[in-house]
Enzyme design. Structure first.
Site, short mmCIF file in Angstrom:
data_model
loop_
_atom_site.label_atom_id
_atom_site.label_comp_id
_atom_site.label_asym_id
_atom_site.label_seq_id
_atom_site.Cartn_x
_atom_site.Cartn_y
_atom_site.Cartn_z
N LYS A 40 0.84 -1.20 0.00
CA LYS A 40 0.00 0.00 0.00
C LYS A 40 0.87 1.24 0.00
CE LYS A 40 -2.11 1.88 3.70
NZ LYS A 40 -2.00 3.37 3.67
N ASP A 67 -3.70 4.33 -1.97
CA ASP A 67 -4.77 4.72 -1.05
C ASP A 67 -4.76 6.23 -0.85
OD1 ASP A 67 -6.80 4.60 0.83
OD2 ASP A 67 -5.45 4.07 2.48
N LEU A 68 -5.35 6.95 -1.81
CA LEU A 68 -5.38 8.41 -1.75
C LEU A 68 -6.75 8.95 -1.36
CD1 LEU A 68 -3.18 9.39 -4.83
CD2 LEU A 68 -2.50 9.03 -2.45
N LYS A 69 -7.75 8.08 -1.27
CA LYS A 69 -9.06 8.47 -0.77
C LYS A 69 -9.62 9.69 -1.51
CE LYS A 69 -8.18 6.60 3.86
NZ LYS A 69 -6.79 6.13 3.66
N HIS A 71 -11.67 12.56 -2.95
CA HIS A 71 -12.89 13.22 -2.45
C HIS A 71 -12.88 14.65 -2.97
CE1 HIS A 71 -15.72 13.99 1.25
NE2 HIS A 71 -16.29 14.26 0.08
N ASP A 72 -13.57 14.88 -4.10
CA ASP A 72 -13.57 16.19 -4.72
C ASP A 72 -14.76 16.21 -5.69
OD1 ASP A 72 -12.81 18.74 -5.73
OD2 ASP A 72 -10.69 18.24 -5.51
N ILE A 73 -14.86 17.24 -6.49
CA ILE A 73 -15.92 17.29 -7.48
C ILE A 73 -15.68 16.19 -8.52
CG2 ILE A 73 -16.31 19.75 -7.13
CD1 ILE A 73 -14.78 20.25 -9.76
N HIS A 75 -15.41 16.00 -11.74
CA HIS A 75 -14.42 16.26 -12.78
C HIS A 75 -13.00 16.00 -12.28
CE1 HIS A 75 -12.46 18.18 -16.20
NE2 HIS A 75 -11.77 18.93 -15.35
N GLN A 76 -12.70 16.50 -11.08
CA GLN A 76 -11.36 16.31 -10.52
C GLN A 76 -11.09 14.84 -10.20
OE1 GLN A 76 -8.79 18.23 -10.13
NE2 GLN A 76 -9.64 20.21 -10.66
N THR A 131 -11.25 3.52 10.07
CA THR A 131 -11.09 2.62 11.22
C THR A 131 -10.57 3.33 12.46
OG1 THR A 131 -8.94 1.96 10.34
CG2 THR A 131 -10.79 0.52 9.86
N ARG A 192 -4.67 -6.25 13.45
CA ARG A 192 -3.53 -6.32 14.34
C ARG A 192 -3.38 -7.76 14.86
NH1 ARG A 192 -2.66 -2.08 12.48
NH2 ARG A 192 -2.12 -0.10 13.46
N GLN A 201 -5.71 3.03 15.78
CA GLN A 201 -6.89 2.33 15.30
C GLN A 201 -7.88 2.11 16.44
OE1 GLN A 201 -7.28 1.65 12.08
NE2 GLN A 201 -5.23 2.32 11.53
N ARG A 222 2.31 -1.37 10.53
CA ARG A 222 3.34 -1.33 11.56
C ARG A 222 3.68 -2.68 12.20
NH1 ARG A 222 0.71 4.22 13.80
NH2 ARG A 222 -1.06 3.21 12.77
#
Length: 242
Positions: A40, A67-69, A71-73, A75-76, A131, A192, A201, A222
């Site tokens: 990741k 994993d950049l998540k 969250h925008d309009i 188009h972006q 989480t 874990r 977490q 980790r």
């Protein structure tokens, strides 16, 4: 084409999170080569190095969960998903709170880029509830639903938008497997091994329990990357799943 997750051996259902700087990330990749299949790349590493880190890790034979998540309009997000696909990401995330139109745009952007590059589209996942969040944190956002209900509502929305699955804690995996069916990707952070520190977490489970509850893939950072022997830590988790 990626192996369907149902047929993958245990070691290919563990995603090792490289939440560290470049030199350590590449060192860990070299150490884990031949053992792990998935790595990741999160915001810390990607924002420091950009698409080159994906190239460097894929050259070593890994699949990459970016994993950049998003969250925008719409188009972006369309453009971001297309760019990430062109960079070689095999799995991408987007926040379900961005809504159906935004998620559809991400899926469309990834599909378009994959067609242009002659590759398989990446697995597209909707982030449900982080989480690290507990019920009090959810309530502070004026979301009145219990966490389990909120996760399911977001998962339904992700599937309506043609996502391949979701990211959720192991505690919601069983209900999500029933809700989404046998083919859905249910990727669970907050995993874990018994005796490990919880770190930041809140909703966690051990690896074997997470798989038993319906997870398709486990994100573990980790407990592996900070172990004195990362390969031994990784292989111990694999053994617990086999």
């Amino acid at each position: 084409m990626l192996i369907p997750w149902q047929n993958a051996p245990a070691r290919e259902r563990i995603i090792v999170a490289l939440d560290c700087e470049k030199d350590r990330a590449l060192e860990l990749a070299d150490i884990l080569a031949g053992h792990a299949r998935w790595l990741k790349v999160g915001m810390t590493l990607f924002y420091a190095l950009g698409p080159s880190i994906i190239h460097d890790l894929k050259e070593r034979g890994f699949n990459i969960f970016l994993d950049l998540k998003f969250h925008d309009i719409p188009h972006q997000v369309f453009g971001a998903a297309a760019s990430a696909t062109h960079a070689g990401a095999d799995m991408l995330t987007m926040h379900t709170l961005g809504g159906e139109e935004m998620m559809r745009a991400a899926v469309q952007g990834a599909n378009k880029a994959a067609a242009e590059g002659g590759s398989e589209p990446p697995v597209m996942l909707g982030i449900t509830v982080l989480t690290s969040m507990n019920q009090a944190a959810l309530s502070s956002l004026n979301i009145a639903l219990p966490i389990a209900d909120q996760v399911q509502a977001m998962a339904r929305l992700a599937y309506t938008a043609q996502a391949h699955g979701v990211v959720a804690s192991p505690q919601e995996a069983s209900a999500l497997r029933v809700l989404l069916g046998p083919d859905a990707y249910i990727v669970t952070p907050g995993v874990r091994p018994r005796g490990s520190a919880l770190d930041d977490q809140s909703r966690v489970a051990d690896p074997a329990s997470a798989i038993a509850q319906g997870a398709s893939h486990l994100v573990i950072g980790r407990p592996i990357t900070q172990a004195s022997d990362p390969v031994a830590a990784f292989e111990e988790i694999v053994s617990s799943l086999e």
